[in-house]
Scaffold this active site. Structure first.
Site, PDB file in Angstrom:
ATOM      1  N   HIS A 258      -5.868   9.854  -7.450  1.00 28.09           N
ATOM      2  CA  HIS A 258      -4.854   9.082  -6.738  1.00 28.09           C
ATOM      3  C   HIS A 258      -5.450   7.895  -5.981  1.00 28.09           C
ATOM      4  O   HIS A 258      -4.780   6.860  -5.835  1.00 28.09           O
ATOM      5  CB  HIS A 258      -4.119  10.004  -5.754  1.00 28.09           C
ATOM      6  CG  HIS A 258      -2.809   9.463  -5.280  1.00 28.09           C
ATOM      7  ND1 HIS A 258      -1.713   9.329  -6.107  1.00 28.09           N
ATOM      8  CD2 HIS A 258      -2.414   9.001  -4.060  1.00 28.09           C
ATOM      9  CE1 HIS A 258      -0.697   8.826  -5.412  1.00 28.09           C
ATOM     10  NE2 HIS A 258      -1.094   8.610  -4.185  1.00 28.09           N
TER      11      HIS A 258
ATOM     12  N   HIS B 138       0.828  -1.214   0.000  1.00 30.93           N
ATOM     13  CA  HIS B 138       0.000   0.000   0.000  1.00 30.93           C
ATOM     14  C   HIS B 138       0.856   1.256   0.000  1.00 30.93           C
ATOM     15  O   HIS B 138       2.088   1.204   0.112  1.00 30.93           O
ATOM     16  CB  HIS B 138      -0.955  -0.004   1.196  1.00 30.93           C
ATOM     17  CG  HIS B 138      -0.257   0.048   2.541  1.00 30.93           C
ATOM     18  ND1 HIS B 138       0.273   1.213   3.057  1.00 30.93           N
ATOM     19  CD2 HIS B 138      -0.015  -0.923   3.477  1.00 30.93           C
ATOM     20  CE1 HIS B 138       0.809   0.974   4.253  1.00 30.93           C
ATOM     21  NE2 HIS B 138       0.661  -0.311   4.526  1.00 30.93           N
TER      22      HIS B 138
ATOM     23  N   ASP C 208      -5.358  12.699 -11.227  1.00 31.13           N
ATOM     24  CA  ASP C 208      -4.517  12.664 -10.021  1.00 31.13           C
ATOM     25  C   ASP C 208      -3.920  14.051  -9.784  1.00 31.13           C
ATOM     26  O   ASP C 208      -3.121  14.540 -10.583  1.00 31.13           O
ATOM     27  CB  ASP C 208      -3.412  11.622 -10.192  1.00 31.13           C
ATOM     28  CG  ASP C 208      -2.705  11.302  -8.874  1.00 31.13           C
ATOM     29  OD1 ASP C 208      -2.611  12.192  -8.023  1.00 31.13           O
ATOM     30  OD2 ASP C 208      -2.250  10.146  -8.718  1.00 31.13           O
TER      31      ASP C 208
ATOM     32  N   SER D  37       1.553   4.174  -5.114  1.00 29.28           N
ATOM     33  CA  SER D  37       2.157   5.415  -4.630  1.00 29.28           C
ATOM     34  C   SER D  37       3.502   5.147  -3.945  1.00 29.28           C
ATOM     35  O   SER D  37       4.414   4.600  -4.558  1.00 29.28           O
ATOM     36  CB  SER D  37       1.170   6.123  -3.700  1.00 29.28           C
ATOM     37  OG  SER D  37       1.574   7.439  -3.436  1.00 29.28           O
TER      38      SER D  37
END
Length: 483
Positions: free
Chosen positions: A459, A210, A431, A284
């Site tokens: 995002h 994540h 994003d 990310s």
């Protein structure tokens, strides 16, 4: 047509000017507020913990780092911390953005002075020598590994005694939550791992990583339920809570460096589950860790899928860490996600206050959110936002996103030259935190990488809200890797 185009350009120009002016005023006030909170926290910390706690804004990096039991050294103009294993002493990079974050007023003043000097020199027909342009300190060549050297056992024991011994069990800070989930301070043995194992023998493994201020639930409550039965029968799906986030340990004395994060994933996933080859899916900030793992295990990675990777090619003459800090956190009030990132990156004590109000009281906010929504909305995003400490978020943000500026180019080069796996990069067109150019810049470094831009997604909604489509995309990527 020309008139309407000119009108839109004028409106956009006015909007940017308003944003610039309002941002200058707001962040100047925040600069002053952060200084005030620094003094307040020093007094409260002393009252609650009976000792002065150093901070990055008012203490030297040496005082701040050594207060956590580490030894600070310098190498090639950069700061490193000494870290011990059973037989080796290792030097780890820490980002200078932790302790070098100029106020907006001082930065604007310096920029204005530089611009005036440039204009004056141009008027006199002079040019700055090329050597002077290069003297700003270029980016050091990227290397996937930190400095390591072997020393004998007696010196190891001596240094371990100086640092604080083999085991250290720091007490949680008064401003952090004391619930069982948040007080996993005494163990660094393993991260929290959610693994979905097929009934039969799994043919392949998939590791999900994540992003910042998130958790494994970002995957397990969105994508995992949407995989087909065939995928569930073939793959072992593994999602991890990074060190300092979700239900993983949140050690108070950790600096949350790149090495610490990678080694915890190795220990908790690769070694514990005896993973030999695997696919990686990362979002990310997790993309940086995914690249570090891929470079470390080039023969084991079957495919690499990166969502909104924070990659910013650093111009020559720029200091990489500071350049990335200004790209990720531009100190603008609009868009809101950029404002939030700016507060989190630039203001140590304001961000600590947010953690004090939100994370320390996360059980209350979780109940309130469930009551307001009447459990009609999944709360995995809230869980990820609540379950971390300021120490974990602050150091991870600076040491991973900013601190890796000098490493990512080397990682991407290694993926291009040493890995044969498929590389897929997915980015939301809307994003507002990380521009689409980040993904295309990755493709420039790895020409075989396939970039997919998803319209009307940002995002977060690059996954959330399109989890079924994303699950199908992943299944196709994994099928193609077997051919």
């Amino acid at each position: 047509m020309r008139g309407s185009g000119a009108a839109r350009s004028a409106v956009a120009l006015v909007g940017r000017m308003v944003n610039d002016v309002v941002s200058f005023v707001v962040f100047t006030i925040l600069d002053l507020l952060d200084v005030t909170l620094c003094l307040v926290y020093k007094l409260v910390d002393y009252a609650m913990e009976s000792e002065w706690k150093p901070c990055y804004c008012s203490s030297s990096p040496k005082d701040m780092i050594t207060s956590s039991g580490k030894i600070l050294v310098s190498e090639s103009g950069g700061s490193k911390v000494v870290r011990l294993s059973s037989t080796k002493l290792q030097l780890e990079d820490i980002s200078d953005t932790l302790y070098s974050r100029p106020s907006l007023v001082s930065e604007v003043s310096r920029t204005t002075v530089r611009e005036l000097r440039r204009i004056k020199m141009e008027r006199h027909g002079s040019r700055r020598p090329a050597a002077a342009a290069r003297s700003g300190g270029g980016v050091r060549s990227a290397s996937p590994n930190t400095t390591t050297f072997t020393i004998n056992s007696p010196i190891i024991h001596l240094l371990q005694g100086k640092i604080g011994g083999d085991k250290s069990y720091p007490v949680p800070r008064w401003s952090d939550c004391d619930c069982p989930t948040c007080t996993s301070w005494n163990s660094r043995d393993s991260l929290f791992v959610h693994a979905e194992v097929p009934k039969g023998l799994a043919e392949e493994d998939v590791l999900f990583i994540h992003g910042f201020i998130s958790s494994s639930a970002f995957w397990t409550e969105t994508v995992f339920p949407n995989f087909s039965e065939e995928t569930r029968a073939r793959y072992r799906l593994i999602a991890v809570d990074l060190l300092g986030f979700g239900r993983s340990p949140k050690p108070a004395d950790s600096l949350y460096t790149l090495r610490e994060h990678v080694e915890m994933i190795e220990r908790s996933v690769l070694e514990r589950y005896k993973v030999r080859s695997f696919h990686i899916v990362a979002h990310s900030l997790g993309s940086i860790l995914a690249l570090a793992l891929a470079v470390k295990y080039p023969d084991a990675v079957r495919s690499l899928t990166l969502l909104a990777p924070p990659y910013f090619p650093v111009p020559k003459g720029e200091k990489g860490t500071q350049f990335v800090l200004r790209r990720v956190a531009p100190r603008r009030v609009w868009p809101p996600i950029a404002f939030g990132a700016s507060v989190a990156c630039w203001y140590e004590h304001i961000s600590r206050t947010v953690c004090l109000l939100v994370c320390k009281n996360h059980r209350f906010w979780e109940l309130a959110f469930k009551f307001v929504t009447r459990n009609r909305i999944r709360t995995f995003l809230m869980d990820g936002f609540f379950c971390h400490t300021h120490n974990a978020a602050w150091h991870t943000l600076h040491n991973i996103i900013c601190g890796s500026a000098g490493k990512i180019d080397g990682y991407l080069d290694a993926v291009r030259e040493k890995l044969s796996c498929d590389v897929t990069v997915i980015h939301g067109r809307d994003d507002e935190l990380l521009a689409i150019s980040c993904s295309y810049d990755v493709q420039c470094k790895i020409p075989r990488a396939h970039v997919k831009v998803v319209d009307n997604k940002d995002h977060i909604t690059i996954v959330v809200g399109r989890q079924k489509a994303f699950a199908r995309e992943l299944e196709e990527i994994w099928r193609n890797s077997r051919r």
